[in-house]
Design an enzyme around this catalytic site. Sequence first.
Site, PDB file in Angstrom:
ATOM      1  N   ARG A  62      99.177-110.885  71.610  1.00 48.04           N
ATOM      2  CA  ARG A  62      98.564-112.062  72.201  1.00 48.04           C
ATOM      3  C   ARG A  62      97.524-112.587  71.224  1.00 48.04           C
ATOM      4  O   ARG A  62      96.657-111.843  70.771  1.00 48.04           O
ATOM      5  CB  ARG A  62      97.919-111.769  73.550  1.00 48.04           C
ATOM      6  CG  ARG A  62      97.582-113.054  74.310  1.00 48.04           C
ATOM      7  CD  ARG A  62      97.097-112.794  75.716  1.00 48.04           C
ATOM      8  NE  ARG A  62      98.126-112.258  76.578  1.00 48.04           N
ATOM      9  CZ  ARG A  62      97.965-112.034  77.893  1.00 48.04           C
ATOM     10  NH1 ARG A  62      96.812-112.330  78.463  1.00 48.04           N
ATOM     11  NH2 ARG A  62      98.937-111.537  78.617  1.00 48.04           N
ATOM     12  N   SER A 111      99.947-115.788  79.677  1.00 42.32           N
ATOM     13  CA  SER A 111      99.451-115.696  81.046  1.00 42.32           C
ATOM     14  C   SER A 111      98.380-116.754  81.318  1.00 42.32           C
ATOM     15  O   SER A 111      98.651-117.938  81.283  1.00 42.32           O
ATOM     16  CB  SER A 111      98.940-114.280  81.315  1.00 42.32           C
ATOM     17  OG  SER A 111      98.669-114.100  82.673  1.00 42.32           O
ATOM     18  N   ASP A 171      98.639-118.120  88.719  1.00 40.79           N
ATOM     19  CA  ASP A 171      98.265-118.465  87.346  1.00 40.79           C
ATOM     20  C   ASP A 171      99.482-119.018  86.605  1.00 40.79           C
ATOM     21  O   ASP A 171     100.586-119.061  87.159  1.00 40.79           O
ATOM     22  CB  ASP A 171      97.629-117.260  86.646  1.00 40.79           C
ATOM     23  CG  ASP A 171      98.596-116.131  86.347  1.00 40.79           C
ATOM     24  OD1 ASP A 171      99.674-116.085  86.964  1.00 40.79           O
ATOM     25  OD2 ASP A 171      98.273-115.280  85.501  1.00 40.79           O
ATOM     26  N   ASP A 191     102.107-114.398  87.652  1.00 41.05           N
ATOM     27  CA  ASP A 191     102.031-112.967  87.961  1.00 41.05           C
ATOM     28  C   ASP A 191     100.733-112.599  88.680  1.00 41.05           C
ATOM     29  O   ASP A 191     100.594-111.473  89.162  1.00 41.05           O
ATOM     30  CB  ASP A 191     102.225-112.107  86.699  1.00 41.05           C
ATOM     31  CG  ASP A 191     101.124-112.248  85.664  1.00 41.05           C
ATOM     32  OD1 ASP A 191     100.295-113.183  85.783  1.00 41.05           O
ATOM     33  OD2 ASP A 191     101.092-111.446  84.708  1.00 41.05           O
ATOM     34  N   ARG A 192      99.800-113.546  88.790  1.00 41.19           N
ATOM     35  CA  ARG A 192      98.556-113.305  89.509  1.00 41.19           C
ATOM     36  C   ARG A 192      98.417-114.313  90.643  1.00 41.19           C
ATOM     37  O   ARG A 192      98.995-115.395  90.604  1.00 41.19           O
ATOM     38  CB  ARG A 192      97.341-113.426  88.575  1.00 41.19           C
ATOM     39  CG  ARG A 192      97.167-112.259  87.623  1.00 41.19           C
ATOM     40  CD  ARG A 192      95.985-112.525  86.693  1.00 41.19           C
ATOM     41  NE  ARG A 192      95.591-111.326  85.964  1.00 41.19           N
ATOM     42  CZ  ARG A 192      96.157-110.912  84.846  1.00 41.19           C
ATOM     43  NH1 ARG A 192      97.148-111.613  84.315  1.00 41.19           N
ATOM     44  NH2 ARG A 192      95.738-109.818  84.234  1.00 41.19           N
ATOM     45  N   GLU A 203      95.633-104.307  90.691  1.00 38.89           N
ATOM     46  CA  GLU A 203      94.475-104.260  89.803  1.00 38.89           C
ATOM     47  C   GLU A 203      93.521-105.354  90.243  1.00 38.89           C
ATOM     48  O   GLU A 203      93.953-106.403  90.738  1.00 38.89           O
ATOM     49  CB  GLU A 203      94.879-104.416  88.338  1.00 38.89           C
ATOM     50  CG  GLU A 203      95.592-105.705  87.994  1.00 38.89           C
ATOM     51  CD  GLU A 203      96.023-105.766  86.539  1.00 38.89           C
ATOM     52  OE1 GLU A 203      95.864-104.775  85.816  1.00 38.89           O
ATOM     53  OE2 GLU A 203      96.535-106.829  86.118  1.00 38.89           O
ATOM     54  N   SER A 209      91.902-107.629  88.961  1.00 36.98           N
ATOM     55  CA  SER A 209      91.977-108.965  88.374  1.00 36.98           C
ATOM     56  C   SER A 209      93.125-109.754  89.000  1.00 36.98           C
ATOM     57  O   SER A 209      93.987-110.289  88.310  1.00 36.98           O
ATOM     58  CB  SER A 209      92.134-108.881  86.864  1.00 36.98           C
ATOM     59  OG  SER A 209      93.206-108.024  86.511  1.00 36.98           O
ATOM     60  N   LYS A 224     102.918-106.730  88.332  1.00 42.88           N
ATOM     61  CA  LYS A 224     102.224-107.611  89.281  1.00 42.88           C
ATOM     62  C   LYS A 224     103.038-108.879  89.466  1.00 42.88           C
ATOM     63  O   LYS A 224     103.682-109.361  88.534  1.00 42.88           O
ATOM     64  CB  LYS A 224     100.809-107.908  88.802  1.00 42.88           C
ATOM     65  CG  LYS A 224     100.692-108.473  87.408  1.00 42.88           C
ATOM     66  CD  LYS A 224      99.231-108.554  86.998  1.00 42.88           C
ATOM     67  CE  LYS A 224      99.087-109.024  85.546  1.00 42.88           C
ATOM     68  NZ  LYS A 224      99.490-107.980  84.578  1.00 42.88           N
TER      69      LYS A 224
END
Length: 585
Positions: free
Chosen positions: A35, A137, A295, A299-300, A397, A399, A411
């Site tokens: 990343r 992400s 997001d 995944d969030r 998690e 976050s 996630k």
Amino acid sequence: MRNVSLRCSTVGSVDQWTQRSGLCSRMGFGTAGLRAAMGAGFNRINDLTVIQTTQGLFSYLSGFFSDFSSRGLVIGFDTRGQEESGCSSERLAKLTAAVMLSRNVPVHLFSSFVPTPYVPYAVKKLGAAAGVMITASHNPKEDNGYKVYWCNGAQIASPHDKEILRCIEEQLEPWSASCWDQELVERSPLTRDPLSHINRCYMDELSSLCFHRDSNRHSPLKFVHSSFHGVGHAFVQEAFQVFGFAPPIPVPEQKDPDPNFSSIRCPNPEEGESVLELSLQLAQKEDARIVLATDPDADRLAVAEKSDRCGWKVFSGNELAALLGWWMFFNWKQNHPDPADRDGVYMLATTVSSKILQAFARIEGFHFEETLPGFKWIGNRIHELSKSGHSVIFAFEESIGFLCGSLVPEKDGVSAAVVVAEMAAYLHEKNLSLSQQLDNIYQTYGYHLSKTSYVTCHDPSTIKRIFSRIRNFDGESSYPKTCNGVQIVHVRDVTTGYDSSQPDHRSVLPVSRSGHMITFTLQNGVVATLRTSGTEPKIKYYTEFCAAPGKSEPSQLEEELAKVTTGLLDEFLEPERNNLIRRFV
């Protein structure tokens, strides 16, 4: 080496510092992959570095799997891109495919953008050797990434990551012109598009998480959803239909892909109300009680609820986990009335996350385990537990990363969004809000109040100096003894493997030298952790007060928590002295 412009180069003049930083070092192969910023240079995401990485990945996988040439590789991508340079996630995904196709390896390349969880889901469903997702992400628009999943669907962990890095460094010369030919994916008979099949299978299996479909059809609750200019809109809409709901109301300015993230200052819904402004305004206008925000790679999940008093309650990741953990066990228990069945049930959380699931497990009789931070640890632990016949019904998690059930060992914001919707609809029937149910949970299992934030630091030497000072606070190899006047009773440092609470002073959690992480247990019951981020230039800090059931004076608990949090920041990190940038809220 072939003379190339690196294609994804920055536009305009580039100063000497940028040139030197881009060309004098290479990206590390860190949290499940790469990343970095898109641009020219060996420590940037661009055509060349993606080709080099994929050559190394091919080298490692072909040596590890004797049937790699038949199993192939899954490849997905999000909606990121730079209009000026032509660099995009889709382009990089096609180059990843071209490298594999040049060596006659079949690729399962999604024909359009997908949520990140679709790649590990496809790896397992198709029996592929591995998967690659091109995404950064929720990082800033300048960034992109290359995320690798193993054949079990979990993010890669050691020793695979180190071995892949070694293979990358041995394969720096592009093999042939074919590696640069993104059109190869259109011509090769080895290219397969799994999108329709995988989406159908995912939505079919998602229905296993739906427990009240008939009630959902008649729920008066209205929901607003923002996909933060990313991939989530169509997938969340379809998931709602699977559960029997009317589709959520989309935020029109944010439902379509936009790599510039034009309507938000930061594409991370974890930042809370400051980035949910358009969603909350629309919900107010439409009289919707619940806001859901995924997001950019879906995944969030962030969730906000309209308060009966005034304003909005934006739930933290730990608070949402308390609600989702309760909900998943509540419904599991309805279908498994025999208490003996609980012995095969697990919930998981990363060690910096709330201990609320541990409180559930202690009272309800199922198992709870902690892992190191990062969903790669959770995903791999799910795989290990499934091999021994155990089931993980919830993992998270802090976050805002949640996994309901075990649909995919990653996630998943899509499934979490519709599960939250069903939970909210069920509670609404009982004249309860999410906030009221959260308070009920705390009354039963004990208040778990937490604070999570971060400071930004772009200088690695400063970060090293800060953690060295903490490890030698009162002399060599002597950690702090107090925090803002409160005695520290135990210290765990997973970077060095030290844990003062263990008889042999060795950490039970695996040693992780890839970053810094130190946890303090204080005499007043607060647990506090400092750790570096694996994907961003941040030092994160976490504090939590875990009260016993029945101790219900949250204001007093919040005072104790605030006292330790202030000390952790001011005494240990010293933001002003170290030029750290405090979080903007």
